[in-house]
Design a protein around this motif. Structure first.
Motif, short mmCIF file in Angstrom:
data_model
loop_
_atom_site.label_atom_id
_atom_site.label_comp_id
_atom_site.label_asym_id
_atom_site.label_seq_id
_atom_site.Cartn_x
_atom_site.Cartn_y
_atom_site.Cartn_z
N GLN A 144 0.83 -1.20 0.00
CA GLN A 144 0.00 0.00 0.00
C GLN A 144 0.86 1.26 0.00
O GLN A 144 0.56 2.23 -0.70
CB GLN A 144 -0.92 0.01 1.23
CG GLN A 144 -1.92 1.15 1.25
CD GLN A 144 -2.85 1.14 0.06
OE1 GLN A 144 -3.48 0.12 -0.24
NE2 GLN A 144 -2.93 2.27 -0.66
N ARG A 147 2.15 1.95 -3.43
CA ARG A 147 1.11 2.57 -4.25
C ARG A 147 0.90 4.03 -3.88
O ARG A 147 0.75 4.91 -4.74
CB ARG A 147 -0.20 1.80 -4.11
CG ARG A 147 -0.19 0.42 -4.78
CD ARG A 147 -1.58 -0.18 -4.83
NE ARG A 147 -2.08 -0.54 -3.51
CZ ARG A 147 -1.91 -1.74 -2.94
NH1 ARG A 147 -1.23 -2.68 -3.59
NH2 ARG A 147 -2.39 -2.00 -1.75
N GLY A 150 4.49 6.01 -4.74
CA GLY A 150 4.84 5.93 -6.15
C GLY A 150 6.21 6.48 -6.48
O GLY A 150 7.24 6.04 -5.97
#
Length: 471
Positions: A144, A147, A150
């Motif tokens: 997570q 994500r 990034g």
């Protein structure tokens, strides 16, 4: 994982870093996902999560930095050189900061070993988890964060400077056993193998190819993972393959290794769990045979197990699985990482390492009693009457007449408990985490584990003689 974002406290201490090229700060890791592992070297449960840490490091080499925070329980564990040797012993690849004064521990409000803390790339704590089984909990959180952050992630791989590997004939030698033919079997634990040697140290056989693994086969094919306890019955050598959570059988005639019990995985059972049904060992550390039964010090689950040698079935024997110093019946008693066994008639003596205690199991009465020690956080280096004497993380035992010799591991000594007078005295010192003691041919043999050597001691003169290992 308990979550909630707060600013991560600094991780430097005055004691410095190991397995690293310099002293780092959290600012150095900005843009990285950081996983702090709070551990202490004698804790078997801390050792259990090392494979999970290695797996996470391998899966996220660019995004993740793992940092060990060594917050010592025992006095001996605070020493920088002791931590350095533990890093080598356990194959730890990441940097470790010495938190000898519990500064970082307190800043992060840690309550138990092991505990991991996850820090996001902006330097905020997102959660912590105590106990084992961290991989399945931590991995989704890392995914997570990847994500969420990034392209802002710092994917530079840090060139940490690892501790120098060892090049010694023995590497962290552990348990040993004298055979009727005069030879000696020795767990060369750091080399993941068993040696059969003569009384003058000549290597007669090497059991295992030295790779860390879980493979059966010939002496040259078989692999172990940090083996420890040994027991002999006829032509079969039983091996506590500690980090494989297994009991291995060595056929000394056929020169082959097979697995009797254990899958390589950790198995847990507490209180009424799995009573009267087969179980697998959890970090078995020592073995002792009485007739057709072999007793197993199952250090990782704080219990004693028993194995029927005819059927090779392992069952629970003593201990609730709770880590505590509790006496009573076999089902009521609790142990603290039992790591050494010694049999004398119907008495089974136990080195209860994390409580720095000596326990005794009366096999006829089915009871457990404490001879030395008071609890998980009571330890020291004090000779005298058994009820006041103090030891520090004892691991090995042997009985000679009415004397129980003790590898007082973290005190770097061998002590003896006079079982009649109930008094403890020091026999020799100057050792580095001795793991085992055995009386062989008039000498007391000692595995001087962190010195990577085998000694024999003349008990009349207290002279120590090195047993040179020659191949």
């Amino acid at each position: 994982m308990i979550t909630g974002r707060v600013r991560a406290p600094e991780i430097n201490t005055r004691h410095g870093w190991l397995n690293a090229d310099k002293n780092y700060t959290l600012k150095d890791f900005r843009g990285k996902i950081v996983l702090l592992d709070f551990w202490t070297m004698g804790c078997i449960n801390c050792q259990h999560i090392i494979p999970d840490l290695n797996r996470l490091e391998a899966e996220y080499p660019e995004e993740l930095v793992v940092i060990g925070v060594h917050s010592a329980k025992f006095d001996a564990e605070k020493n920088q050189n002791s931590i350095r040797k533990a890093i080598l012993k356990f194959g730890i690849n990441h940097p470790v900061v010495n938190d000898a004064d519990f500064e970082i521990w307190r800043q992060y409000a840690i309550n138990a070993w092991p505990t991991v803390v996850l820090i996001d790339p902006d330097g905020n704590v997102i959660g912590q988890k105590a106990g084992e089984g961290i991989y399945e909990v931590v991995k989704p959180n890392i995914d997570q964060l990847i994500r969420d952050f990034g392209h802002k992630l710092n994917r530079q791989i840090f060139p940490f400077q690892r501790e120098t590997s060892l090049d010694t004939p023995l590497q962290f030698p552990g348990k040993m056993l004298a055979a009727p033919d005069g030879t000696i079997f020795l767990s060369d634990s750091g080399h993941n193998r068993i040696l059969q040697i003569s009384a003058d140290g000549q290597v007669l056989a090497i059991i295992g190819n030295g790779e860390a693994g879980f493979q059966n086969g010939t002496y040259e094919e078989a692999t172990f993972r940090e083996p420890q306890g040994l027991a002999l019955k006829g032509h079969v050598l039983y091996v506590a393959d500690t980090k494989n959570n297994a009991i291995r059988l060595v056929d000394l005639v056929e020169r082959a290794v097979v697995t009797a019990v254990g899958t390589g995985e950790l198995e847990y059972y507490f209180y009424q769990d799995k009573l009267g049904e087969p179980v697998n060992p959890n970090s078995p550390w020592d073995l002792a045979i009485a007739g057709e039964v072999m007793y197993i010090a199952s250090a990782g689950n704080h219990q004693l197990l028993c194995m029927d040698l005819a059927t090779e079935t392992v069952m629970r024997f003593a201990g609730t699985g709770r880590e505590a110093l509790v006496n009573g019946s076999l089902s009521e008693a609790s142990f603290n990482q039992p790591s050494g066994l010694a049999l004398a008639g119907n008495l089974l003596y136990v080195a209860d390492a994390e409580a720095s205690a000596i326990r005794v199991v009366n096999l006829e009465a089915g009871t457990v009693h404490t001879l030395v020690g008071h609890g998980l956080f009571d330890f020291g280096d004090l000779d005298g009457a058994a009820e006041v004497a103090q030891l520090q993380h004892v691991v090995g035992l042997t009985v000679v007449d009415n004397n129980l010799y003790i590898a007082d591991t973290y005190n770097g000594k061998v002590k003896v408990l006079d079982l009649e007078k109930k008094r403890v005295r020091t026999v020799i010192g100057g050792l580095d985490e001795p793991n085992d003691v055995k009386f062989i041919d008039g000498y007391l043999w000692v595995t001087d584990t962190n010195h990577h050597q085998l000694l024999k001691v003349n008990l009349e003169t207290s002279e120590k003689h090195l047993v040179p290992i020659t191949f």
